[in-house]
Design a protein around this motif. Structure first.
Motif, PDB file in Angstrom:
ATOM      1  N   HIS A  97       0.843  -1.195   0.000  1.00 37.46           N
ATOM      2  CA  HIS A  97       0.000   0.000   0.000  1.00 37.46           C
ATOM      3  C   HIS A  97       0.885   1.255   0.000  1.00 37.46           C
ATOM      4  O   HIS A  97       1.762   1.369  -0.855  1.00 37.46           O
ATOM      5  CB  HIS A  97      -0.972  -0.046   1.173  1.00 37.46           C
ATOM      6  CG  HIS A  97      -2.230   0.736   0.922  1.00 37.46           C
ATOM      7  ND1 HIS A  97      -3.025   0.509  -0.162  1.00 37.46           N
ATOM      8  CD2 HIS A  97      -2.834   1.737   1.625  1.00 37.46           C
ATOM      9  CE1 HIS A  97      -4.057   1.337  -0.124  1.00 37.46           C
ATOM     10  NE2 HIS A  97      -3.964   2.095   0.952  1.00 37.46           N
ATOM     11  N   ASP A 154      -6.312   3.270   6.165  1.00 42.51           N
ATOM     12  CA  ASP A 154      -5.310   2.583   5.344  1.00 42.51           C
ATOM     13  C   ASP A 154      -3.986   3.359   5.312  1.00 42.51           C
ATOM     14  O   ASP A 154      -3.042   2.961   4.634  1.00 42.51           O
ATOM     15  CB  ASP A 154      -5.833   2.303   3.923  1.00 42.51           C
ATOM     16  CG  ASP A 154      -6.259   3.555   3.172  1.00 42.51           C
ATOM     17  OD1 ASP A 154      -6.925   4.426   3.762  1.00 42.51           O
ATOM     18  OD2 ASP A 154      -5.923   3.667   1.974  1.00 42.51           O
ATOM     19  N   HIS A 155      -3.901   4.450   6.100  1.00 43.77           N
ATOM     20  CA  HIS A 155      -2.663   5.247   6.188  1.00 43.77           C
ATOM     21  C   HIS A 155      -2.209   5.483   7.621  1.00 43.77           C
ATOM     22  O   HIS A 155      -1.034   5.768   7.861  1.00 43.77           O
ATOM     23  CB  HIS A 155      -2.857   6.595   5.482  1.00 43.77           C
ATOM     24  CG  HIS A 155      -3.167   6.440   4.037  1.00 43.77           C
ATOM     25  ND1 HIS A 155      -2.215   6.599   3.050  1.00 43.77           N
ATOM     26  CD2 HIS A 155      -4.316   6.072   3.405  1.00 43.77           C
ATOM     27  CE1 HIS A 155      -2.772   6.360   1.872  1.00 43.77           C
ATOM     28  NE2 HIS A 155      -4.040   6.037   2.060  1.00 43.77           N
ATOM     29  N   ASP A 244      -2.122  10.435  -0.295  1.00 44.63           N
ATOM     30  CA  ASP A 244      -3.311   9.962  -1.006  1.00 44.63           C
ATOM     31  C   ASP A 244      -3.842  11.193  -1.731  1.00 44.63           C
ATOM     32  O   ASP A 244      -4.088  12.209  -1.097  1.00 44.63           O
ATOM     33  CB  ASP A 244      -4.329   9.488   0.042  1.00 44.63           C
ATOM     34  CG  ASP A 244      -5.165   8.324  -0.436  1.00 44.63           C
ATOM     35  OD1 ASP A 244      -5.077   7.992  -1.628  1.00 44.63           O
ATOM     36  OD2 ASP A 244      -5.898   7.748   0.385  1.00 44.63           O
ATOM     37  N   HIS A 281      -8.611  10.161  -5.785  1.00 43.33           N
ATOM     38  CA  HIS A 281      -7.626   9.103  -6.062  1.00 43.33           C
ATOM     39  C   HIS A 281      -7.212   9.173  -7.531  1.00 43.33           C
ATOM     40  O   HIS A 281      -8.067   9.160  -8.416  1.00 43.33           O
ATOM     41  CB  HIS A 281      -8.221   7.708  -5.813  1.00 43.33           C
ATOM     42  CG  HIS A 281      -8.393   7.366  -4.373  1.00 43.33           C
ATOM     43  ND1 HIS A 281      -9.433   6.567  -3.934  1.00 43.33           N
ATOM     44  CD2 HIS A 281      -7.666   7.664  -3.267  1.00 43.33           C
ATOM     45  CE1 HIS A 281      -9.338   6.417  -2.621  1.00 43.33           C
ATOM     46  NE2 HIS A 281      -8.274   7.075  -2.183  1.00 43.33           N
ATOM     47  N   HIS A 303       0.001   2.591  -3.051  1.00 46.07           N
ATOM     48  CA  HIS A 303      -1.463   2.588  -2.889  1.00 46.07           C
ATOM     49  C   HIS A 303      -2.139   1.614  -3.858  1.00 46.07           C
ATOM     50  O   HIS A 303      -3.105   1.957  -4.534  1.00 46.07           O
ATOM     51  CB  HIS A 303      -2.010   4.020  -3.083  1.00 46.07           C
ATOM     52  CG  HIS A 303      -3.281   4.305  -2.331  1.00 46.07           C
ATOM     53  ND1 HIS A 303      -4.499   4.345  -2.938  1.00 46.07           N
ATOM     54  CD2 HIS A 303      -3.538   4.578  -1.028  1.00 46.07           C
ATOM     55  CE1 HIS A 303      -5.443   4.638  -2.056  1.00 46.07           C
ATOM     56  NE2 HIS A 303      -4.875   4.789  -0.881  1.00 46.07           N
ATOM     57  N   MET A 309     -10.434  -1.975  -1.646  1.00 44.08           N
ATOM     58  CA  MET A 309     -11.199  -0.770  -1.321  1.00 44.08           C
ATOM     59  C   MET A 309     -12.119  -0.320  -2.439  1.00 44.08           C
ATOM     60  O   MET A 309     -13.134   0.299  -2.194  1.00 44.08           O
ATOM     61  CB  MET A 309     -10.232   0.383  -1.011  1.00 44.08           C
ATOM     62  CG  MET A 309      -9.274   0.081   0.126  1.00 44.08           C
ATOM     63  SD  MET A 309      -8.471   1.547   0.759  1.00 44.08           S
ATOM     64  CE  MET A 309      -7.635   2.093  -0.679  1.00 44.08           C
TER      65      MET A 309
HETATM   66 ZN    ZN Z   1      -5.770   5.548   0.902  1.00 44.45          ZN
END
Ligand code: ZN
Ligand code: ZN
Length: 346
Positions: A97, A154-155, A244, A281, A303, A309
């Motif tokens: 990621h 997720d970060h 992100d 994104h 990522h 996701m």
């Molecule tokens: Zn993210």
């Protein structure tokens, strides 16, 4: 003073009060990305997707948050950490990621450290990890600097952060505005917090908080209450971590101010459905454009391949990246998509 002139003064008081208020407001004029109730994106082309636009997609994916994710076969390379004792001045490792280890001029830098199986507010609900991290957290070299881009799960992963803080009390966490409170709640005080375009010098490296186009929030009541950002790290070489982000003019601004970068970490995944994800994104074609704007000499793709996701197949982003690079007649050797755990010099 006679009664008449006293009344006159009273009559002017409300005007004087509002004039003083106006003056005070001008004195504390907020930067464009600050608002009275949180932060916002400032690119003129940014179009936020509304709750009604997002709702059907979110609802149709609710069960994914609770179900078991399939394991996806993302290529990996064995990494037990022994390579880091070789003291090479510039290495980069993709752990999964947006978690990347960068060795730079004797310092070990980690971005958005997440080893969690599940990126979400509850143990059993959230984006599911589909591939194992490229190296165990305990096998990392001692970390000097951790760069956090924003507070999405997720970060920003509590368990990983606590392990890193326990492992080395000297580890310094760099976070965007209003994220420090989260660390202090957990008793972690070695934290520096910055707004966009602010920074400091630490261990001989210039660390600057730079913009990103995104959003934040860990629960239903805290949307955009904390800032999101990218990070620029300047030493003898130059490093950029995009965090992100959707595609926006900030890449060009950062490139003009601090580029060219020797290495840029740029997100290429979580882009479908395109209509909904585009503002926040990038897809691989956007990422390639961003790297050109930044003047990145080498781009490492982040990522992707790790948390389920969005709707594109988990292994699609690097394929689309290769297509975008060919289409623009760029050199594929400058656009990296690593195996998990893979290390290269930069
Ligand atoms: Zn993210
Ligand atoms: Zn995010």
């Amino acid at each position: 003073m006679n009664r008449r002139s006293a009344l006159k003064i009273f009559g002017y008081l409300p005007f004087m009060a509002s004039a003083i208020e106006l003056f005070a407001q001008a004195g504390r004029r907020l930067p464009a990305h600050h608002t009275e109730d949180g932060f916002r994106n400032i690119d003129p082309n940014f179009e936020e997707r509304s709750f009604t636009e997002m709702a059907p997609w979110v609802i149709s994916h609710l069960t994914d948050l609770f179900s078991r994710a399939p394991k996806v076969d993302i290529p990996r390379e064995y990494n037990d950490g022994s390579i880091y004792s070789l003291s090479k001045p510039y290495t980069v490792t993709w752990i999964g990621h947006s978690t990347v280890l960068i060795q730079m001029e004797g310092k070990n830098i980690l971005t958005d450290p997440v080893w969690a199986e599940n990126a979400g507010p509850l143990k059993f609900a959230g984006a599911k990890r589909v591939s194992e991290p490229g190296i165990e957290l305990q096998k990392l070299p001692p970390i000097d600097i951790v760069l956090i881009s924003h507070n999405h799960y997720d970060h920003l992963d509590q368990s990983s952060i606590e392990k890193l803080a326990d492992r080395n009390p000297k580890t310094k966490f760099f976070v965007p505005l209003r994220v420090r409170d989260w660390f202090e709640d957990k008793g972690i005080r070695n934290v520096e917090e910055f707004d966009w375009w602010e920074g400091t010098t630490f261990l001989g490296l210039k660390i600057i908080c730079t913009p990103a186009q995104h959003f934040s929030g860990r629960w239903v009541n805290d949307r955009n209450q904390t800032l999101w950002c990218s990070w620029t790290v300047l030493g003898k070489k130059k490093l950029f971590f995009a965090g992100d982000s959707g595609y926006g003019s900030h890449f060009k601004n950062i490139g003009n101010k601090f580029g060219p970068f020797d290495l840029a970490l740029v997100p290429i995944g979580a882009y479908e459905p395109r209509k909904l994800m585009k503002p926040v994104h990038m897809n691989p074609a956007d990422a390639v454009q961003a790297n050109e704007d930044l003047e990145g000499k080498k781009m490492l793709s982040i990522h992707w391949g790790t948390f389920l996701m969005t709707d594109e197949p988990m292994d699609e982003p690097p394929k689309k990246l290769a297509e975008a690079v060919t289409q623009k007649n760029l050199s594929p050797e400058n656009y990296w998509a690593f195996k998990l755990g893979e290390v290269r010099e930069w």
